[in-house]
Scaffold this active site. Structure first.
Site, mmCIF file in Angstrom:
data_model
loop_
_atom_site.group_PDB
_atom_site.id
_atom_site.type_symbol
_atom_site.label_atom_id
_atom_site.label_comp_id
_atom_site.label_asym_id
_atom_site.label_seq_id
_atom_site.Cartn_x
_atom_site.Cartn_y
_atom_site.Cartn_z
ATOM 1 N N MET A 38 -12.100 -4.003 -3.471
ATOM 2 C CA MET A 38 -12.025 -4.657 -4.773
ATOM 3 C C MET A 38 -11.519 -6.027 -5.010
ATOM 4 O O MET A 38 -10.926 -6.451 -5.770
ATOM 5 C CB MET A 38 -11.191 -3.542 -5.771
ATOM 6 C CG MET A 38 -11.688 -2.389 -5.715
ATOM 7 S SD MET A 38 -11.128 -1.395 -7.359
ATOM 8 C CE MET A 38 -9.434 -1.133 -7.022
ATOM 9 N N ALA A 40 -9.080 -9.414 -3.743
ATOM 10 C CA ALA A 40 -7.542 -9.730 -3.501
ATOM 11 C C ALA A 40 -7.259 -9.189 -2.096
ATOM 12 O O ALA A 40 -6.307 -8.573 -1.799
ATOM 13 C CB ALA A 40 -6.664 -8.965 -4.475
ATOM 14 N N LEU A 41 -8.118 -9.727 -1.181
ATOM 15 C CA LEU A 41 -8.108 -9.476 0.338
ATOM 16 C C LEU A 41 -6.871 -9.840 0.848
ATOM 17 O O LEU A 41 -6.273 -10.841 0.669
ATOM 18 C CB LEU A 41 -9.538 -10.057 1.133
ATOM 19 C CG LEU A 41 -10.749 -9.775 0.484
ATOM 20 C CD1 LEU A 41 -11.865 -10.368 1.113
ATOM 21 C CD2 LEU A 41 -11.109 -8.297 0.218
ATOM 22 N N HIS A 42 -6.497 -8.944 1.883
ATOM 23 C CA HIS A 42 -5.392 -9.259 2.874
ATOM 24 C C HIS A 42 -5.751 -8.769 4.251
ATOM 25 O O HIS A 42 -6.871 -8.487 4.459
ATOM 26 C CB HIS A 42 -4.253 -8.383 2.239
ATOM 27 C CG HIS A 42 -4.358 -7.046 1.898
ATOM 28 N ND1 HIS A 42 -4.679 -5.913 2.927
ATOM 29 C CD2 HIS A 42 -4.671 -6.222 0.793
ATOM 30 C CE1 HIS A 42 -4.853 -4.934 2.558
ATOM 31 N NE2 HIS A 42 -4.749 -4.968 1.147
ATOM 32 N N HIS A 45 -7.889 -5.554 4.824
ATOM 33 C CA HIS A 45 -9.163 -5.691 4.574
ATOM 34 C C HIS A 45 -9.948 -6.354 5.878
ATOM 35 O O HIS A 45 -10.788 -5.944 6.345
ATOM 36 C CB HIS A 45 -9.371 -6.586 3.209
ATOM 37 C CG HIS A 45 -9.043 -5.861 1.994
ATOM 38 N ND1 HIS A 45 -8.096 -6.492 1.308
ATOM 39 C CD2 HIS A 45 -9.450 -4.847 1.392
ATOM 40 C CE1 HIS A 45 -7.789 -5.664 0.132
ATOM 41 N NE2 HIS A 45 -8.802 -4.788 0.236
ATOM 42 N N LYS A 157 -5.055 4.073 4.727
ATOM 43 C CA LYS A 157 -4.083 3.997 3.676
ATOM 44 C C LYS A 157 -4.560 4.712 2.427
ATOM 45 O O LYS A 157 -3.467 5.234 1.774
ATOM 46 C CB LYS A 157 -3.800 2.465 3.222
ATOM 47 C CG LYS A 157 -3.388 1.960 1.910
ATOM 48 C CD LYS A 157 -2.169 1.656 1.632
ATOM 49 C CE LYS A 157 -1.370 1.710 0.462
ATOM 50 N NZ LYS A 157 -2.532 1.468 -0.677
ATOM 51 N N ASP A 158 -5.771 4.678 1.752
ATOM 52 C CA ASP A 158 -6.032 5.595 0.973
ATOM 53 C C ASP A 158 -6.708 6.809 1.321
ATOM 54 O O ASP A 158 -7.974 7.029 1.633
ATOM 55 C CB ASP A 158 -7.184 4.849 -0.046
ATOM 56 C CG ASP A 158 -6.708 3.569 -0.677
ATOM 57 O OD1 ASP A 158 -5.792 3.853 -1.434
ATOM 58 O OD2 ASP A 158 -7.074 2.329 -0.445
ATOM 59 N N MET A 192 -0.086 -2.568 3.650
ATOM 60 C CA MET A 192 -0.439 -3.721 3.078
ATOM 61 C C MET A 192 -1.563 -3.006 1.884
ATOM 62 O O MET A 192 -2.100 -2.356 1.965
ATOM 63 C CB MET A 192 -1.616 -4.464 4.007
ATOM 64 C CG MET A 192 -0.674 -5.183 4.799
ATOM 65 S SD MET A 192 -1.514 -6.562 5.784
ATOM 66 C CE MET A 192 -0.249 -7.121 6.709
ATOM 67 N N SER A 194 -3.370 -4.453 -2.004
ATOM 68 C CA SER A 194 -3.436 -5.649 -3.243
ATOM 69 C C SER A 194 -2.301 -5.580 -4.089
ATOM 70 O O SER A 194 -2.021 -6.442 -4.806
ATOM 71 C CB SER A 194 -4.712 -5.582 -3.681
ATOM 72 O OG SER A 194 -5.867 -5.767 -2.836
#
Ligand code: PAF
Length: 286
Positions: A38, A40-42, A45, A157-158, A192, A194
């Protein structure tokens, strides 16, 4: 529409252009990986992108803030959107194609179909965010059918999302391998996300307690401790550490997410708690 920026990355916004480019790769015999996001990459990702590049010839990233997976009181409007920065990160990271449709392209007028994965979607986050996993399942099914990749990568994470996606791919016979990638953490342990951008400096300082507390509880259970006692202690510790409320701290079967009263292998400890206005989730293997 297709636009080429500084590097080799190409961005498309419609399914026809997406398919045309993927078909050209297929004619050359190339394998394709999909990494849905979605935006707002970090670094989390980008770990998925790196892994995708090691596993396939071509990597397609998608950025779509999916309205169907947000409840009416949730943060769809506030969700961070940083398409330009995201493009630069993907470009530098060697991703080949970005699919970034708008809502009308994904859900045109008259769109009437939903994908719902019974059981596994209705508990944990599903119980606290009604309809969330129907929205995820619907958009992920669409993305898989639009791209038709060999593999698709999702972060652990999800964790519940990953299990829902595995179930739907198996149930609908979608020919793709789903790859789960371990959670990437800040140096202090915070997973981590978003949504970490919503935390105030004070909340950000308290937030790593979530990982510490579930790690301690998981270690106690792994050492033979009682599951109910360990999860109750973790709830109390979260509230003492500054979390405003706890949605759940639960030990579940690592694949089916069935509740466990005694430890089996694989088992997973999952938690969700509110730090200020930010809802944080995390999980660890036991
Ligand atoms: O994990 C996410 O970012 C989203 O839920 C996903 C899988 C991209 C679907 O919108």
């Amino acid at each position: 529409m297709a636009s080429t920026y500084a590097g080799a990355l190409v961005a498309v916004r419609d399914v026809e252009s997406l398919r045309r480019r993927i078909q050209a790769w297929r004619r050359e015999g190339r394998s394709v990986a999909l990494v849905p996001t979605m935006g707002a990459l970090h670094k989390g990702h980008m770990t998925l992108m790196d892994r995708a590049q090691k596993m396939a010839d071509r990597v397609v990233a998608t950025i779509f803030v999916n309205p169907k997976q947000f409840g009416p009181k949730e943060d769809f409007t506030a969700y961070p959107r940083r398409e330009h920065d995201d493009f630069e990160m993907l470009n530098t990271g060697g991703v080949h194609l970005l699919f970034a449709p708008d809502v009308a392209a994904m859900y045109p007028n008259g769109f009437a179909t939903g994908v719902s994965v019974a059981g596994i979607s209705e508990q944990l986050d599903g119980a606290h965010r009604p309809g969330h996993f129907d929205g995820v399942a619907t958009v992920v099914t669409k993305l898989l059918l639009q791209v038709l990749p060999d593999i698709a990568l999702f972060g652990e994470k999800d964790y519940q999302q990953l299990m829902v996606i595995r179930r739907l791919v198996s149930d609908l016979n979608i020919p793709v391998d789903i790859i789960g990638v371990p959670t990437v953490r800040e140096t202090d342990g915070l997973a981590m996300s978003s949504r970490n951008a919503y935390l105030t400096p004070e909340e950000r300082a308290q937030a790593p307690a979530l990982y510490k507390i579930i790690t301690t509880a998981a270690a106690a259970i792994a050492a033979g401790g009682d599951i109910a006692q360990a999860t109750m202690a973790a709830r109390a510790d979260l509230l003492a550490a500054g979390f405003a409320s706890v949605d759940y701290v639960e030990v579940r079967h690592g694949e089916t997410l069935a509740p466990l009263t005694v430890r089996v292998t694989p088992a997973r400890l999952l938690a969700a708690a509110h730090m200020g206005r930010t809802r944080l989730i995390d999980n660890v293997a036991i």
